[in-house]
Design a protein around this motif. Structure first.
Motif, PDB file in Angstrom:
ATOM      1  N   LEU A   1       0.985  -1.072   0.090  1.00  0.00           N
ATOM      2  CA  LEU A   1       0.010  -0.054  -0.001  1.00  0.00           C
ATOM      3  C   LEU A   1       0.821   1.237  -0.041  1.00  0.00           C
ATOM      4  O   LEU A   1       1.868   1.554   0.784  1.00  0.00           O
ATOM      5  CB  LEU A   1      -1.073  -0.068   1.331  1.00  0.00           C
ATOM      6  N   GLU A   2       0.393   2.188  -0.540  1.00  0.00           N
ATOM      7  CA  GLU A   2       1.354   3.532  -0.575  1.00  0.00           C
ATOM      8  C   GLU A   2       0.765   4.254   0.488  1.00  0.00           C
ATOM      9  O   GLU A   2      -0.331   4.890   0.989  1.00  0.00           O
ATOM     10  CB  GLU A   2       0.744   4.229  -2.208  1.00  0.00           C
ATOM     11  N   ALA A   3       1.868   4.806   1.335  1.00  0.00           N
ATOM     12  CA  ALA A   3       1.467   5.588   2.427  1.00  0.00           C
ATOM     13  C   ALA A   3       2.668   6.532   2.632  1.00  0.00           C
ATOM     14  O   ALA A   3       3.791   6.239   2.331  1.00  0.00           O
ATOM     15  CB  ALA A   3       1.439   4.463   3.711  1.00  0.00           C
ATOM     16  N   THR A   4       2.248   7.934   3.216  1.00  0.00           N
ATOM     17  CA  THR A   4       3.048   8.924   3.301  1.00  0.00           C
ATOM     18  C   THR A   4       2.872   9.531   4.504  1.00  0.00           C
ATOM     19  O   THR A   4       1.664   9.621   4.847  1.00  0.00           O
ATOM     20  CB  THR A   4       2.799   9.954   2.309  1.00  0.00           C
ATOM     21  N   LEU A   5       3.943   9.583   5.408  1.00  0.00           N
ATOM     22  CA  LEU A   5       4.081  10.062   6.732  1.00  0.00           C
ATOM     23  C   LEU A   5       4.365  11.814   6.764  1.00  0.00           C
ATOM     24  O   LEU A   5       5.239  12.244   6.138  1.00  0.00           O
ATOM     25  CB  LEU A   5       5.220   9.609   7.657  1.00  0.00           C
ATOM     26  N   THR A   6       3.313  12.656   7.290  1.00  0.00           N
ATOM     27  CA  THR A   6       3.593  13.971   7.283  1.00  0.00           C
ATOM     28  C   THR A   6       3.553  14.654   8.620  1.00  0.00           C
ATOM     29  O   THR A   6       2.902  14.043   9.412  1.00  0.00           O
ATOM     30  CB  THR A   6       2.606  14.802   6.243  1.00  0.00           C
ATOM     31  N   GLU A   7       4.053  15.669   8.937  1.00  0.00           N
ATOM     32  CA  GLU A   7       4.096  16.444  10.161  1.00  0.00           C
ATOM     33  C   GLU A   7       2.892  17.644   9.943  1.00  0.00           C
ATOM     34  O   GLU A   7       3.235  18.368   8.977  1.00  0.00           O
ATOM     35  CB  GLU A   7       5.500  17.088  10.482  1.00  0.00           C
ATOM     36  N   GLU A   8       2.401  17.734  10.768  1.00  0.00           N
ATOM     37  CA  GLU A   8       1.428  18.829  10.712  1.00  0.00           C
ATOM     38  C   GLU A   8       1.065  19.419  11.998  1.00  0.00           C
ATOM     39  O   GLU A   8       1.977  19.392  12.887  1.00  0.00           O
ATOM     40  CB  GLU A   8      -0.354  18.058  10.393  1.00  0.00           C
ATOM     41  N   ALA A   9       0.298  20.533  12.335  1.00  0.00           N
ATOM     42  CA  ALA A   9       0.303  21.626  13.166  1.00  0.00           C
ATOM     43  C   ALA A   9       0.379  20.773  14.605  1.00  0.00           C
ATOM     44  O   ALA A   9       1.156  21.146  15.484  1.00  0.00           O
ATOM     45  CB  ALA A   9      -0.770  22.453  13.097  1.00  0.00           C
TER      46      ALA A   9
END
Length: 250
Positions: free
Chosen positions: A209-217
């Motif tokens: 599966l395509e998964a992306t980790l992002t940093e948010e507020a």
């Protein structure tokens, strides 16, 4: 004061890609609890998610209906209306749906959702205990929506700022969020993870599966390709399914 009755989050997601959703949910750590074929219910560590198969291109394809499970429908409706009596409203109504008896809740903004009779969940289901199902209520009247969730017995929890958002947990599992949004009220679906998201990302990518980790507020969020995004309803379907990191308020 008597304890509040049972309440568990259990959104209903409509999809023409039920096999792809099963692969995603399994990789996330949910476990099939009941049903097969075109209707299936999955247990998470907290909360449940139901999948309902629809034809590709159907109006419901790729959409989620907010829903909860309760122990006793009549008692749930009575307590909900009692909690709302100071506002002069009766948001809960017992109804008969195609699948059986239910209780329909109507918010001041006209948004409705169902409470269904809960299935028994015995002990450890084998689901990832860190994963919770999240149901979202998007509305122009966030304050009123939050009051309605309090009336049904959802438990408020602190939020990281003082905007119009409101977070709740359900006694028997799952998370309910109120988020301000323009246009007609609607529901959304997500997940929350009480642990590091990087290992979960690796688990998802190992499953193909395509998964992306992002940093948010206010923390990290994992975005996974939405199985419904490639379908005929793609313009109105979110491109990803999100899993936010649970960070308790200090």
């Amino acid at each position: 004061m008597k304890d509040k009755p049972m309440l568990r989050v259990r959104p209903l997601h409509y999809t023409s890609n039920i096999g792809s959703w099963e692969r995603l949910l399994t990789a996330l750590g949910l476990v099939l609890a009941e049903g097969d074929g075109g209707f299936r219910v999955y247990d998470a560590g907290a909360g449940r998610l139901a999948l309902h198969e629809v034809p590709a291109g159907a109006a419901e394809d790729g959409t989620t209906a907010l829903a909860v499970e309760v122990g006793d429908l009549a008692e749930f409706g009575r307590r909900t209306n009692l909690a709302a009596q100071d506002e002069g409203t009766t948001p809960a109504e017992l109804v008969t749906e195609s699948h059986g008896e239910a209780c329909r809740i109507t918010g001041p903004d006209g948004f409705t959702f169902l409470a269904d009779k809960a299935a028994t969940v015995d002990g450890d289901t084998g689901a990832d205990p860190a994963l919770a199902v999240v149901g979202v209520w998007f509305t122009e009247d966030a304050d009123a929506a939050a009051r309605t969730l309090r009336h049904i017995g959802a438990r408020p929890r602190p939020v990281p700022d003082n905007d119009e958002t409101a977070d709740f947990t359900a006694k028997n599992g799952g998370v309910l969020l109120v988020r301000p949004a323009s246009g007609p009220p609607r529901s959304g679906l997500g997940f929350e993870y009480d642990g590091g998201l990087a290992p979960l990302r690796d688990r998802l990518t190992a499953a193909g599966l395509e998964a992306t980790l992002t940093e948010e507020a206010f923390g990290s969020t994992l975005h996974v390709a939405n199985p419904d995004a490639a379908g005929p309803g793609a313009p109105s379907v979110p491109a990803t399914v999100w899993i936010s990191q649970h960070r308790p308020m200090g």
